[in-house]
Scaffold this motif. Sequence first.
Motif, PDB file in Angstrom:
ATOM      1  N   MET A 162     -35.987   1.619  -2.542  1.00 34.76           N
ATOM      2  CA  MET A 162     -35.196   1.181  -1.384  1.00 34.76           C
ATOM      3  C   MET A 162     -35.769  -0.082  -0.742  1.00 34.76           C
ATOM      4  O   MET A 162     -36.357  -0.027   0.338  1.00 34.76           O
TER       5      MET A 162
ATOM      6  N   ARG B  79     -31.575  -5.366   5.746  1.00 32.97           N
ATOM      7  CA  ARG B  79     -31.204  -3.946   5.708  1.00 32.97           C
ATOM      8  C   ARG B  79     -31.792  -3.326   4.443  1.00 32.97           C
ATOM      9  O   ARG B  79     -32.056  -4.017   3.458  1.00 32.97           O
ATOM     10  N   ILE B  80     -31.972  -1.993   4.517  1.00 34.32           N
ATOM     11  CA  ILE B  80     -32.420  -1.230   3.346  1.00 34.32           C
ATOM     12  C   ILE B  80     -31.237  -1.033   2.411  1.00 34.32           C
ATOM     13  O   ILE B  80     -30.134  -0.723   2.873  1.00 34.32           O
ATOM     14  N   MET B  81     -31.483  -1.195   1.112  1.00 33.81           N
ATOM     15  CA  MET B  81     -30.455  -0.853   0.123  1.00 33.81           C
ATOM     16  C   MET B  81     -31.124  -0.157  -1.061  1.00 33.81           C
ATOM     17  O   MET B  81     -32.294  -0.403  -1.347  1.00 33.81           O
ATOM     18  N   ILE B  82     -30.364   0.705  -1.715  1.00 26.11           N
ATOM     19  CA  ILE B  82     -30.901   1.412  -2.884  1.00 26.11           C
ATOM     20  C   ILE B  82     -30.805   0.498  -4.110  1.00 26.11           C
ATOM     21  O   ILE B  82     -29.734  -0.049  -4.393  1.00 26.11           O
TER      22      ILE B  82
ATOM     23  N   ARG C 102     -30.261  -0.158  -7.749  1.00 26.94           N
ATOM     24  CA  ARG C 102     -29.505   0.582  -8.780  1.00 26.94           C
ATOM     25  C   ARG C 102     -29.865   0.154 -10.187  1.00 26.94           C
ATOM     26  O   ARG C 102     -29.686   0.926 -11.138  1.00 26.94           O
TER      27      ARG C 102
ATOM     28  N   HIS D 161     -25.372  -1.646  -4.637  1.00 26.12           N
ATOM     29  CA  HIS D 161     -23.972  -1.289  -4.403  1.00 26.12           C
ATOM     30  C   HIS D 161     -23.681  -1.359  -2.916  1.00 26.12           C
ATOM     31  O   HIS D 161     -24.549  -1.011  -2.098  1.00 26.12           O
ATOM     32  N   THR D 162     -22.472  -1.764  -2.594  1.00 24.70           N
ATOM     33  CA  THR D 162     -22.116  -1.810  -1.175  1.00 24.70           C
ATOM     34  C   THR D 162     -20.616  -1.723  -0.998  1.00 24.70           C
ATOM     35  O   THR D 162     -19.851  -1.739  -1.965  1.00 24.70           O
TER      36      THR D 162
ATOM     37  N   SER E  41     -18.053  -4.785   3.862  1.00 24.07           N
ATOM     38  CA  SER E  41     -19.222  -4.804   4.760  1.00 24.07           C
ATOM     39  C   SER E  41     -19.542  -6.218   5.245  1.00 24.07           C
ATOM     40  O   SER E  41     -19.108  -7.217   4.667  1.00 24.07           O
ATOM     41  N   ILE E  42     -20.329  -6.256   6.305  1.00 21.13           N
ATOM     42  CA  ILE E  42     -20.704  -7.541   6.906  1.00 21.13           C
ATOM     43  C   ILE E  42     -21.550  -8.348   5.920  1.00 21.13           C
ATOM     44  O   ILE E  42     -21.389  -9.564   5.799  1.00 21.13           O
ATOM     45  N   LYS E  43     -22.417  -7.662   5.182  1.00 18.43           N
ATOM     46  CA  LYS E  43     -23.275  -8.381   4.215  1.00 18.43           C
ATOM     47  C   LYS E  43     -22.435  -9.030   3.115  1.00 18.43           C
ATOM     48  O   LYS E  43     -22.764 -10.104   2.625  1.00 18.43           O
TER      49      LYS E  43
HETATM   50  C1  FMN Z   1     -32.349   4.806   2.894  1.00 17.91           C
HETATM   51  C2  FMN Z   1     -31.150   3.908   3.069  1.00 17.91           C
HETATM   52  C3  FMN Z   1     -30.442   3.512   1.952  1.00 17.91           C
HETATM   53  C4  FMN Z   1     -29.334   2.668   2.087  1.00 17.91           C
HETATM   54  N1  FMN Z   1     -28.674   2.264   0.958  1.00 17.91           N
HETATM   55  C5  FMN Z   1     -27.633   1.402   1.078  1.00 17.91           C
HETATM   56  C6  FMN Z   1     -26.993   0.891  -0.091  1.00 17.91           C
HETATM   57  O1  FMN Z   1     -27.375   1.177  -1.239  1.00 17.91           O
HETATM   58  N2  FMN Z   1     -25.943   0.041   0.089  1.00 17.91           N
HETATM   59  C7  FMN Z   1     -25.512  -0.330   1.333  1.00 17.91           C
HETATM   60  O2  FMN Z   1     -24.544  -1.102   1.411  1.00 17.91           O
HETATM   61  N3  FMN Z   1     -26.085   0.141   2.449  1.00 17.91           N
HETATM   62  C8  FMN Z   1     -27.162   0.991   2.354  1.00 17.91           C
HETATM   63  N4  FMN Z   1     -27.783   1.457   3.482  1.00 17.91           N
HETATM   64  C9  FMN Z   1     -27.252   1.065   4.803  1.00 17.91           C
HETATM   65  C10 FMN Z   1     -27.701  -0.359   5.120  1.00 17.91           C
HETATM   66  O3  FMN Z   1     -29.081  -0.358   5.435  1.00 17.91           O
HETATM   67  C11 FMN Z   1     -26.881  -0.978   6.283  1.00 17.91           C
HETATM   68  O4  FMN Z   1     -27.068  -0.221   7.459  1.00 17.91           O
HETATM   69  C12 FMN Z   1     -25.395  -1.050   5.966  1.00 17.91           C
HETATM   70  O5  FMN Z   1     -25.169  -1.374   4.602  1.00 17.91           O
HETATM   71  C13 FMN Z   1     -24.690  -2.097   6.854  1.00 17.91           C
HETATM   72  O6  FMN Z   1     -25.254  -3.370   6.575  1.00 17.91           O
HETATM   73  P1  FMN Z   1     -24.456  -4.735   6.898  1.00 17.91           P
HETATM   74  O7  FMN Z   1     -23.793  -4.565   8.234  1.00 17.91           O
HETATM   75  O8  FMN Z   1     -25.492  -5.791   6.902  1.00 17.91           O
HETATM   76  O9  FMN Z   1     -23.423  -4.950   5.820  1.00 17.91           O
HETATM   77  C14 FMN Z   1     -28.911   2.255   3.376  1.00 17.91           C
HETATM   78  C15 FMN Z   1     -29.645   2.658   4.485  1.00 17.91           C
HETATM   79  C16 FMN Z   1     -30.740   3.450   4.341  1.00 17.91           C
HETATM   80  C17 FMN Z   1     -31.506   3.851   5.576  1.00 17.91           C
END
Ligand code: FMN
Length: 209
Positions: free
Chosen positions: A38, A53-56, A58, A70-71, A75-77
């Motif tokens: 992550m 932000r945290i992302m998994i 893949r 993946h998203t 989303s804003i990103k």
């Molecule tokens: C442990 C964890 C894993 C996450 N994994 C993802 C992910 O794989 N993809 C994703 O889009 N957001 C993931 N999120 C949520 C993002 O951190 C973020 O809050 C959300 O994507 C909105 O981001 P944005 O407004 O910048 O688009 C995860 C959050 C946490 C705490």
Amino acid sequence: MNEPDSFPAFYDDLALSFEEAWGLIVAGVTDRKSPCHMPIVGTVDALGMPQLRIMILRDASLDARTLRFHTDSRSIKAEQIAQNPATSVLIYDPEAKVQIRMSGKTLFTAIGDVADRAWSESTPFARRCYMAEAAPGTPSEEPSSGLPDWIAGKQPEEEQLADYRVNFAALLVEIETIEWLYLANAGHRRARWQWDSAQNSWAARWLIP
Ligand SMILES: Cc1cc2nc3c(=O)[nH]c(=O)nc-3n(C[C@H](O)[C@H](O)[C@H](O)COP(=O)(O)O)c2cc1C
């Protein structure tokens, strides 16, 4: 203090440090307990502010120099990447005592083979997130998951998910630089690899930590 006399083989070796870095990253794809699973992903917003932000993680391909995330396509990103593909990815593995900072450009893929495969390989439970009615980040009068009531607490069936495929996107970060920091009491080690497209290889150099 009390650093053991034996150093890891990669300590003074750029090529082995690179291997170690990619080994940690690739292991992070499948090892859910690894901090590399992550990473922190940074984009730049319309005002030039870094957004993290945290992302998994893949997938990671050394051959393609890509990391896949993946998203939600709404989303804003996703909007930020469309405006400016510059992306940073940060990992710290405390057990390995390694920080890895990567940067490059992100390809947003909502349609096509990569996204289709990523969608079909994700579990129905993971894909449920994409059933949210409003885009992520939409203000809400009520505390809400955003999911329709009928799916709350349930795992969707394959045919129920089909309509929501449109909300799913794979992000492919094409890595251009990798920076390595290995913490050791005897002396830290820092290195950088910069992709040289003319040479089709990574240009490596040590840096002072
Ligand atoms: C442990 C964890 C894993 C996450 N994994 C993802 C992910 O794989 N993809 C994703 O889009 N957001 C993931 N999120 C949520 C993002 O951190 C973020 O809050 C959300 O994507 C909105 O981001 P944005 O407004 O910048 O688009 C995860 C959050 C946490 C705490």
